[in-house]
Scaffold this active site. Structure first.
Site, PDB file in Angstrom:
ATOM      1  N   SER A 159     -72.987  -1.672  15.317  1.00  0.00           N
ATOM      2  CA  SER A 159     -71.467  -1.445  15.790  1.00  0.00           C
ATOM      3  C   SER A 159     -71.729  -0.090  16.180  1.00  0.00           C
ATOM      4  O   SER A 159     -72.501   0.914  15.736  1.00  0.00           O
ATOM      5  CB  SER A 159     -70.537  -1.463  14.730  1.00  0.00           C
ATOM      6  N   GLU A 242     -73.983   0.759   1.274  1.00  0.00           N
ATOM      7  CA  GLU A 242     -73.280   0.186   2.155  1.00  0.00           C
ATOM      8  C   GLU A 242     -71.871  -0.300   1.580  1.00  0.00           C
ATOM      9  O   GLU A 242     -70.693  -0.090   2.188  1.00  0.00           O
ATOM     10  CB  GLU A 242     -73.871  -0.926   2.892  1.00  0.00           C
TER      11      GLU A 242
END
Lengths: 379, 343, 379, 343
Positions: A159, A242
């Site tokens: 991304s 994360e």
């Protein structure tokens, strides 16, 4: 046990809430590029206000916030309706990974531009044939006589690649070594023609993600992080980070949406239908349990160090609940939720990715079974 | 008790699936979905083959077959996710044939049956039908109000504004009728037509479920992770088994509903509610599961699964979602139980 | 397509219904032994009326009913509220297996006493360490110089063992052969002291099942079915037959219970609660789909021969629905459903076994994935 | 924000679990369940340790600790499935302390706190409380009517008929009060006590879930099929993961409810509803899953899982099942949303 915010935490929250009320990114522009620039400006503003790296140690330019304050940051940001900063991967993953594994030179060189959004970071872990399986990484990095590396291969689900300066890249440096061994973690400069970015369009019509095509991309020796052949361990640090921070923001986002749906149901009279109330009750309940479980995880982290695999539980719970919510909204909201360009239709489609991105629910359940419950590795 | 199709029905099914596999592969569906158009060439061909009028009486220019045959075609169209407005015409014809006056039948049925005219059926309240499938380009609209009354209006007497539904394989429209004087209430009882329409919509959902399952089975046999095909993981195999369970259950119910419409109308109301409830819930679940089992690639525009998922969302909501129909199942079952007497 | 009963089927049903109305086992006595004797008498009555082996060919003393008529038999029997005949395993599994694999002498010797309930049959397949895994069968049958076998080992989940004359036993005759090879299917005489039966008490407090302890049990050579070393294939025939007939009775039993619960909810006003109606709607729907799918399976069987693995779907659907029903009944019926000795409490507890007995749901899903969908064997 | 117990709370939890592991293994539970008795020796020991009065004020002879401490004990008792009537006494004490007159408090609390007297709380309507846990042998009963009013009655003034619930680890009774003159309405508002009681019952369910999970994890690591431990099958591992999910979620909610009762009573009503809904649904699901994952052996009387399953069934229904509490969650959340103003 104290399940409300301590005075310092409440003070942090109030200060932040005040700042977020007074400062914002302004109205969202049209178009993906403009939106990215807008989020980049927003990060600069956060940085100037001292809110960009809340959880980073002060020595690296952060605010040195506690884990709870960091959670509060993401909760309040979500509550304010303002977007995430542009360089969220650098802030949450790249920076913290460098703090653990980076050399002094690397920390010196990279950390500040992450904070200021001067250099955006992206993540190059997944590959077309190695979705959930690190051991299958095929991208190859070949060491050159001068010590630099030439990298060839393909990455996917990257991304923000088109806006990024640096890519956290995992590539195979020793094809003889089995499975997880022989991987190395690099910082790859995205500004070279040997790196091609192709947007991946999602079922929503947007492209949050990209494919990367690498052909003899150049990485100098000093851009190895954590040593050659140590990539699996370094990448794990990234992955562990994360799920921790964002969970709080996601949970508040979910809460805002459930509340909004409750209000819609109240306005159109559907709340009187016990079936609708029952579903809303379940959603409220799940969202609250998600919040509590995330905070329980924080307490455990503070006590035992590293964020643990319990993060798998909250990600799983959140993604499932968000899918339940958005499908239910289609029934409550009606035609509007099935029409393109509306908030609810976007959420309905986007939610399908939740149980896939950042670890499929199937993989998360494996992790829970193996690492939390200690069951034998799944066959 | 025999669930097998007749030879003719088998032949219709075989032909329909072969034709659509050849004429409407996903590449074709994609082309039209992205352009926001219908596949007119295919529509014309299907019209020439008499598909829109398969269940319309021969005296009105149809083939005079039953709902079972229509369901076979609609399942095949759902499987192909074909970008044609045939269902709208077939549903409109059902209402006009079951409940229209002979004038209305004479005016509309031959054209709908031949494909020369197009129809649409929509849900309407307070003067607006917000999301009517196949409305754009329709010649005649049947609008159902919440009390179960149906009105017929020529497209010329209505305003039809295109709406981009999340399903781009059909052209949806918002229908407003400014002058309700242009609308004709369908005189006869429309409940039977509505039940048939529910079964017909269920059939398309079963087709979408089947296609989602087939694509998934093929993918998970092929795709490898951790050195083996992912189909060998129980988490994958069991989810696929659940897809089969949902697909076959909804198919059993839909076939029974269609048969009841043709042969035993007393059983139709309950059968239709079961079919629509099961196919709606099943269609949502199977198409979502297909995306999940494809992993990241399943979430891309490229992967074609989303046509099925999006269409299933629209069809599941159309003519009442799973909850609406479960409530009807409960009410009808409670009546049956009460009639059967004391325990 | 004709989804109602054809005239001959309707006639069969009406005749049977009339007979069941006029004939019954009388009131159920107290105590397991007395109940068994009562079901044995009931089978004799069925046999005299020509209703014991409805699906057996006329040449073996059956009625030669079609598959649909056989389904109707189990539906009507369940609807009448009369019990299953005592020798249900002999009728459904033992007889049909012998018809395929037995010698003429075996058919001659065994079939008639099955029908008349003179000799009851039980099934000795499962073992403590081989629940779902045939390949792990450890019970050993050693051939003697005179050609007979001596069998030692342990079997479990043997229902009706204490009342049985014959046990369908699978034992290992060749311990050298791998996995499924080396198994042989025997008829073992239960009336020898080398066979000990110990009842297994279930969570309901009843004992439907038993453990068998075999120590040098004697089986003469002529009691091998289908040849030495062929036991796996013979046992599969038995297992394939297991799920076909009973499904119809179970589905009707479920229907009767759902209807009863609907009536209770109507009487106590809970049917007005849309949540209750929603659940009842789902139950009615599942039960009807179960009926239809079972009949679709019959049509397929008639067309393609053997009962197929689709039977796994109906067993799975039934067991899940029955658990859903009985748990929901606890909410609708209230305290009575949580009190011992009531119908609903018994059903609530007994239902937990449904997803385990006759193949766990997990194994059934494996079967569907592998044999129906053709996925690679689960790891 | 800190979810950790205090050192004292950790100590209570450690001690409680160790004591119960030693004194109330399943063999002991089984002995009493099969005999239809309580474990009086254990009850007496717990009384001497002050467990029944842990949350009762010191002035009434209790330890003056909070609901968090009571919840720690009740979770441990649920985990052990201990055959003692302690919960009934603790719940009765909650009502009397929160809503009783000072006479009532003086009359009952010291005895309940020390274990010298026993109490029970039951749901009552139309003069009958059909299934009251711990009623047999109780000295005092608190009966809740459907409108939320609570009455106190001495056992001597009520008829208590033993009932064999499917849970044989507790002694249940049907309570009838012939002369309602013998009942005293608790004067003060009992809603807070009821909320605390819901959290307390939730705690026992969390304990049962935890035990079901622990037994299952141990079993599936050990039990082999097809040559490998069954815990290595995803179908098994994922189901166990779901059990953890349900257990931990309910535990988070229960701890929050207990903390709210002690420290932030404004949050108690919603927290209690969430705790009871989650723990009830979770308790049913995890104990059922434990039986499933044990396979055939799990369905036997011998396997001990059924004590947990049966107790979870009773506790899930007691003081309102999952549906009742989800409805409360929805109502309270809707109020909160409405109060927060416009969207």
């Amino acid at each position: 046990m104290d399940l409300t915010f301590a005075p310092n935490e409440a003070q942090f929250r109030d200060e932040l809430r005040g700042w977020l009320a007074a400062n914002g990114p302004g109205p969202e522009p049209e178009g993906e590029d403009a939106q990215y620039a807008w989020r980049r400006d927003w990060q600069r503003k956060l940085h100037e206000g001292g809110w960009a790296g809340v959880h980073w140690p002060v020595e690296y330019g952060g605010r040195g916030a506690t884990l709870v304050e960091s959670a509060i940051f993401y909760e309040e940001l979500a509550r304010s309706g303002h977007p995430l900063p542009a360089n969220v991967l650098g802030l949450l993953l790249g920076g913290p990974t460098l703090m653990v594994w980076g050399t002094d030179e690397q920390k010196e060189r990279y950390l500040t531009p992450i904070l200021s959004a001067e250099e955006i970071w992206c993540q190059g872990f997944s590959e077309p044939d190695a979705g959930s399986d690190f051991a299958a990484v095929k991208t190859r990095a070949v060491e050159q006589p001068d010590g630099s590396f030439r990298v060839t291969g393909q990455k996917v689900w990257t991304s923000g690649a088109q806006y990024s300066k640096w890519c956290m890249l995992v590539a195979r440096t020793d094809s003889g070594a089995a499975k997880h061994k022989g991987l190395t973690y690099f910082l790859m400069d995205m500004g070279q023609p040997q790196v091609q970015v192709r947007p991946l369009v999602q079922i929503t019509g947007e492209s949050e993600f990209n494919e990367l095509f690498l052909e003899d991309a150049v990485i100098p020796a000093e851009n190895v992080v954590g040593g050659v052949g140590n990539g699996w361990k370094v990448a794990l640090t990234t992955l562990m980070n994360e799920r921790a921070g964002l969970a709080f923001g996601l949970q508040v986002r979910l809460r805002v949406m459930i509340d909004e749906l409750t209000q819609i149901a109240a306005e159109n009279g559907q709340l009187e239908d016990p079936r609708v109330a029952d579903q809303l009750g379940e959603l409220h309940l799940r969202c609250e349990i998600l919040r509590l479980t995330a905070y329980r995880g924080l307490t455990a982290t503070m006590k035992y160090g590293q964020p643990g695999p319990e993060g798998s539980l909250t990600k799983w719970m959140w993604s499932e609940t968000n899918q339940m919510l958005t499908q239910f909204a289609a029934d409550v909201v009606g035609p509007e939720a099935l029409t393109m360009g509306t908030k609810w239709s976007y959420e309905l489609l986007r939610a399908r990715g939740n149980t896939i991105e950042g670890g499929t629910t199937e993989i998360l359940k494996n992790i829970v079974a193996e690492r939390v419950l200690g069951l034998p590795k799944a066959k | 008790m025999n669930f097998d199709f007749t030879e003719d029905q088998h032949e219709i099914r075989r032909t329909a699936r072969e034709l659509l596999a050849a004429r409407s592969p996903f590449a074709r569906v994609r082309e039209h979905a992205e352009a926001g158009t219908y596949d007119d060439a295919l529509s014309q061909e299907l019209g020439e083959l008499g598909w829109p009028g398969i269940a319309v009486a021969e005296e009105h220019g149809g083939q005079g077959l039953g709902l079972v045959e229509l369901v076979i075609l609609l399942e095949a169209l759902g499987e192909a996710c074909a970008a044609v407005p045939l269902r709208g015409s077939a549903l409109a014809a059902l209402f006009i044939e079951y409940a229209g006056s002979s004038d209305q039948q004479a005016q509309w049925l031959p054209g709908l049956a031949s494909g020369a005219l197009r129809g649409a059926v929509g849900e309407w309240s307070d003067g607006v039908a917000p999301l009517v499938p196949d409305a754009v380009g329709a010649d005649v609209l049947v609008l159902l109000d919440p009390d179960g009354m149906a009105s017929l209006v020529a497209a010329a007497d209505a305003s039809i504004e295109p709406v981009n539904a999340i399903d781009p394989t059909r052209r949806y429209g918002k229908v407003v009728v400014a002058d309700e004087g242009g609308m004709d209430l369908l005189a006869a009882d429309t409940s039977e037509a509505l039940r048939c329409a529910e079964v017909a919509v269920a059939a398309g959902l079963v087709g979408a479920s089947q296609r989602a399952l087939d694509l998934t089975v093929a993918y998970v046999k092929d795709r490898k992770q951790f050195g083996v095909p992912i189909g060998s993981f129980q988490a994958v195999g069991h989810k696929a088994a659940q897809m089969l369970f949902d697909t076959e259950g909804a198919r059993s119910a839909t076939l029974f509903g269609a048969w009841a419409a043709d042969a035993d109308q007393d059983q139709l109301p309950l059968a239709a509610a079961i079919a629509k409830a099961a196919a709606s819930a099943g269609g949502r679940a199977t198409t979502a599961a297909a995306i999940q089992l494809h992993g990241g690639i399943g979430f891309t525009w490229e992967a074609d699964l989303h046509w099925l998922y999006k269409r299933a969302q629209l069809d599941a909501a159309f003519l009442g979602g799973p909850g609406t129909h479960r409530a009807r199942v409960a009410a009808l079952s409670a009546e049956r139980v009460a009639a059967a007497g004391t325990r």
